[in-house]
Motif scaffolding. Structure first.
Motif, PDB file in Angstrom:
ATOM      1  N   ILE A  26      45.975  44.780  30.517  1.00 32.43           N
ATOM      2  CA  ILE A  26      46.788  44.725  31.737  1.00 32.43           C
ATOM      3  C   ILE A  26      47.543  46.027  31.976  1.00 32.43           C
ATOM      4  CG2 ILE A  26      48.743  43.580  32.860  1.00 32.43           C
ATOM      5  CD1 ILE A  26      47.902  40.983  31.518  1.00 32.43           C
ATOM      6  N   PRO A  33      45.179  40.371  35.741  1.00 35.88           N
ATOM      7  CA  PRO A  33      45.660  39.431  34.713  1.00 35.88           C
ATOM      8  C   PRO A  33      44.740  38.236  34.479  1.00 35.88           C
ATOM      9  CG  PRO A  33      47.467  40.116  36.112  1.00 35.88           C
ATOM     10  CD  PRO A  33      46.225  40.696  36.722  1.00 35.88           C
ATOM     11  N   SER A 362      54.171  40.496  32.175  1.00 37.95           N
ATOM     12  CA  SER A 362      54.256  39.320  33.037  1.00 37.95           C
ATOM     13  C   SER A 362      55.140  38.255  32.406  1.00 37.95           C
ATOM     14  CB  SER A 362      52.863  38.751  33.303  1.00 37.95           C
ATOM     15  OG  SER A 362      52.948  37.484  33.927  1.00 37.95           O
TER      16      SER A 362
END
Length: 453
Positions: A26, A33, A362
């Motif tokens: 990522i 993702p 994330s």
């Protein structure tokens, strides 16, 4: 080597390698993702010897797909409807009406509080990035008008939205954590709202301190804010958010008080039906404020459904990755390694989520993955001296630590606010780190004072 592979501690290496893989895919190689998480889930299967031995090599591919579908079945409808509610509230003017009413009632001197409350409320059904896009023009306009407090407005908007984004369903991360841990959604929503109050005041405190300490100029010209065609009352504007919360919360409250729920109330309080009710209200308000015919309205919801579909793919892939981590026996490995260390699960859950967030960026992925690890660790949770909802809250707050260059929200805040990378690190990153730590300490303390069992 064979003894290491066959030991229960092999799962630690699997976890570490898979985290490094996700972070590399990522952050460094810019993989989407969804693709990165599916690859990581398959990778975990391929290097899990028990899985390959018991089910064959093909299971390393088939099982992650099964887990992906299972997670999608649990959360797809709710996330899709949340996306529709968010868009409908913005297009109908309900979202801007909430903000304008808060500003009107609290006054310009309390604009920071009003913007924080708006972010806090709107981030329950609306994704954090969208909330910031919606509210930052207001912050820019107020700063241009008053010539001061811009840093306060930026931190108030972002901090308020980040809190509920991380601990209050139906945003994807908290929703999937609740599903993974098998927790009642009404309890999670009510607990998240209550435990978000103190961090919300921390946002204002830190925002005011940063506002006095930093001299950051307003670099973006204010733009006109577009309202809905017809003005809605504050009550109607809030109804798409409040209705699902009240329906779900009522069923959970009755069950907590009486030990059972009447079938009709359980039906109305089901998360799928409750979210559908909120969506129906949001669409109705959208239609009447913009004078939309039904055919035009249904055409317009295609866009939020596309956005929701992307979120569903990412969160379902994260669920598959987390489930595969659970299949490695990581829970037993952590239990064996920590049985003589007297580790408290709440700071441990926070730390797992914080490490995952810092490594790959994330917050949603961090929540999903840490929930799978913690779920495997605690089993059914019956031996805990407090309710497992506290672990969910700890992981939610952990997912805020640390937001830096590998986090998309970092760039949204920096670019939309006109901040340099260094300024964003001093404001956004610092603020979320403080919220994360304060939230975890609050959860840890409350789990001891009010264990809820």
């Amino acid at each position: 080597m064979d003894s290491l592979i066959s030991s229960p501690y092999w799962s630690f290496l699997v976890l570490l390698l898979s985290i490094l893989l996700v972070a590399q895919l990522i952050s460094r190689w810019r993989f989407h993702p969804f693709i990165a998480l599916v690859i990581a889930a398959v990778f975990v299967g391929l290097i899990s010897p028990d899985l390959v031995r018991d089910r064959g090599l093909i299971a390393a591919i088939e099982l992650p797909m099964t887990e992906l579908g299972s997670m999608a079945g649990k959360i797809a409808w709710v996330i899709a409807l949340a996306a529709v509610i968010g868009t409908a509230m913005m297009e109908s003017g309900a979202a801007s009406q909430i903000v304008s009413q808060l500003l009107k009632r609290l006054g310009e001197k309390q604009a920071g509080l009003a913007l924080m409350l708006a972010g806090f409320i709107l981030s329950i059904p609306v994704f954090l990035d969208t909330v910031f896009f919606l509210l930052i023009p207001l912050g820019i306009t107020l700063a241009a008008k008053t010539g001061k407090d811009y840093v306060l407005y930026v931190t108030a908007i972002g901090g308020g939205a980040a809190i509920t984004h991380s601990i209050v369903p139906p945003t994807p991360g908290p929703l999937i954590m609740a599903e993974t841990l098998g927790l009642d959604l009404g309890l999670v929503i009510s607990t998240g709202l209550l435990l978000g109050i103190l961090p919300a005041f921390v946002v204002l405190f830190v925002g005011k301190k940063l506002n006095r300490a930093l001299r950051i100029p307003l670099r973006i010209a204010p733009a006109p804010i577009v309202a809905g065609g017809k003005e809605l009352s504050l009550g109607l504007s809030l109804l798409p958010i409040l209705l699902p919360i009240l329906l779900i919360g009522a069923a959970s409250l009755v069950e907590a008080l009486t030990g059972s729920v009447p079938e009709w109330l359980g039906f109305l309080g089901n998360k799928n039906l409750a979210m559908a009710a909120g969506t129906a209200v949001a669409l109705y308000l959208w239609a009447i404020t913009r004078d939309l015919q039904s055919t035009v309205l249904w055409e317009k919801i295609g866009k939020p459904l596309e956005i929701g579909g992307l979120i569903i793919l990412i969160t379902s892939a994260g669920g598959a990755y987390g489930a595969m981590i659970g299949h490695t026996g990581i829970g037993e490995a952590i239990r064996l390694s920590s049985e003589n260390l007297q580790l408290h699960y709440i700071p441990l859950a926070w730390l797992i989520a914080a490490v995952l967030k810092t490594a790959q960026g994330s917050g949603t992925v961090a929540m999903i993955s840490s929930a799978a690890i913690v779920s495997a660790l605690i089993g059914d949770g019956s031996e805990l001296p407090y309710h497992p909802v506290y672990l969910l809250m700890a992981m939610g707050f952990g997912s805020l630590f640390v937001s830096w260059m590998n986090d998309s929200a970092f760039w949204v805040v920096a670019r939309m606010s006109g901040l340099t990378e260094k300024e964003a690190l001093k404001t956004w990153t610092f603020l979320l780190a403080i919220i994360s730590l304060a939230g975890m300490l609050q959860v840890w303390l409350l789990s001891w004072i009010v264990p809820l069992i």
